[in-house]
Design a protein around this motif. Structure first.
Motif, PDB file in Angstrom:
ATOM      1  N   PHE A   1      39.794  38.131  44.316  1.00  0.00           N
ATOM      2  CA  PHE A   1      39.142  39.233  43.611  1.00  0.00           C
ATOM      3  C   PHE A   1      37.864  39.606  44.333  1.00  0.00           C
ATOM      4  O   PHE A   1      37.219  38.755  44.960  1.00  0.00           O
ATOM      5  CB  PHE A   1      38.771  38.819  42.178  1.00  0.00           C
TER       6      PHE A   1
ATOM      7  N   SER B   1      34.078  40.115  43.901  1.00  0.00           N
ATOM      8  CA  SER B   1      33.201  39.446  42.945  1.00  0.00           C
ATOM      9  C   SER B   1      32.918  40.318  41.722  1.00  0.00           C
ATOM     10  O   SER B   1      32.500  41.474  41.841  1.00  0.00           O
ATOM     11  CB  SER B   1      31.875  39.076  43.614  1.00  0.00           C
ATOM     12  N   GLY B   2      33.204  39.775  40.543  1.00  0.00           N
ATOM     13  CA  GLY B   2      32.939  40.486  39.306  1.00  0.00           C
ATOM     14  C   GLY B   2      34.024  41.441  38.866  1.00  0.00           C
ATOM     15  O   GLY B   2      33.943  41.998  37.768  1.00  0.00           O
ATOM     16  N   ALA B   3      35.056  41.616  39.703  1.00  0.00           N
ATOM     17  CA  ALA B   3      36.119  42.567  39.353  1.00  0.00           C
ATOM     18  C   ALA B   3      37.122  41.922  38.397  1.00  0.00           C
ATOM     19  O   ALA B   3      37.319  40.714  38.394  1.00  0.00           O
ATOM     20  CB  ALA B   3      36.832  43.039  40.615  1.00  0.00           C
ATOM     21  N   ASN B   4      37.750  42.752  37.595  1.00  0.00           N
ATOM     22  CA  ASN B   4      38.758  42.271  36.658  1.00  0.00           C
ATOM     23  C   ASN B   4      40.163  42.298  37.239  1.00  0.00           C
ATOM     24  O   ASN B   4      41.051  41.581  36.768  1.00  0.00           O
ATOM     25  CB  ASN B   4      38.731  43.107  35.370  1.00  0.00           C
ATOM     26  N   SER B   5      40.380  43.137  38.255  1.00  0.00           N
ATOM     27  CA  SER B   5      41.704  43.259  38.860  1.00  0.00           C
ATOM     28  C   SER B   5      41.707  42.629  40.249  1.00  0.00           C
ATOM     29  O   SER B   5      40.710  42.701  40.976  1.00  0.00           O
ATOM     30  CB  SER B   5      42.104  44.734  38.980  1.00  0.00           C
TER      31      SER B   5
ATOM     32  N   ASP C   1      47.350  42.910  45.661  1.00  0.00           N
ATOM     33  CA  ASP C   1      47.167  42.410  44.296  1.00  0.00           C
ATOM     34  C   ASP C   1      46.686  40.960  44.306  1.00  0.00           C
ATOM     35  O   ASP C   1      47.139  40.127  43.519  1.00  0.00           O
ATOM     36  CB  ASP C   1      48.461  42.533  43.496  1.00  0.00           C
TER      37      ASP C   1
END
Length: 200
Positions: free
Chosen positions: A42, A44-48, A102
């Protein structure tokens, strides 16, 4: 003479075109700004999970690469008698650039030495495991020292021979670290013993 309004219009159009082209390029994420969660990468701090190229990832953060290529490293290091942590010990490199989809390793990648831009290994991933052709290079990146094919993370037993490039002045039966470090590599020697079977 071009009017001021026309010049401003052209300038705005050029800036807009540049932004569009930049947006079409592959996303690049330095691993310093990334994190790994549940086996996925990911930003940093991302949800996806991230999709694009991840640069400067520590090789020890890629366990499927280390595990898959382990038989190759063991074979090469045993041939030159190099012990772990010695200067002569052959590695896959230190920092790697990989492609992910992904958050999962997908596509081509390479690893370099921490000091310098020499490519030490090239490989491909499919759905997170090694797939297709794999190459290792000498520390100068000028010569291929091993090649193999992978299928779903396992070494293809039909293509599992290291290629050592050594100084022709040294007898084949006396392969030593001096031959490995030599600057003049002129003889190809294909070892007659295949790598050990790939790991799961």
């Amino acid at each position: 003479m071009i009017s001021t309004v026309l010049r401003q219009t052209l300038r705005v159009g050029m800036v807009g075109a540049a932004l569009v082209l930049a947006g079409c390029g592959k996303k690049v994420l330095d691993f310093r700004n990334a994190e790994i969660a549940n086996g996925k990468i990911f930003s940093s701090g991302a949800n996806s999970p991230f999709s694009g190229q991840v640069t400067n990832i520590d090789i020890f953060k890629i366990p499927n690469l280390n595990n898959g290529a382990s038989p190759i490293l063991k074979t090469l290091n045993s041939l030159i008698g190099a012990s772990l942590y010695s200067d002569e010990y052959i590695t896959l490199g230190d920092l790697c650039d990989v492609n992910v989809k992904d958050g999962i390793l997908q596509g081509k990648g390479l690893c370099k030495a921490v000091k310098g831009d020499n490519v030490i290994s090239e490989f491909s991933f499919e759905n997170g495991v090694l797939q297709n052709h794999f190459k290792m290079f000498s520390k100068t990146s000028e010569f291929v020292i091993a090649e193999a094919d992978f299928d779903s993370g396992r070494l293809d037993e039909k293509c599992c021979y290291p290629i050592l490039i050594m100084d022709s002045s040294l007898p084949k039966q006396n392969l030593k670290k001096e031959s490995w470090m030599a600057t003049s590599f002129v003889t190809l020697w294909t070892v007659n013993t295949p790598f050990t079977k790939g790991v799961s």
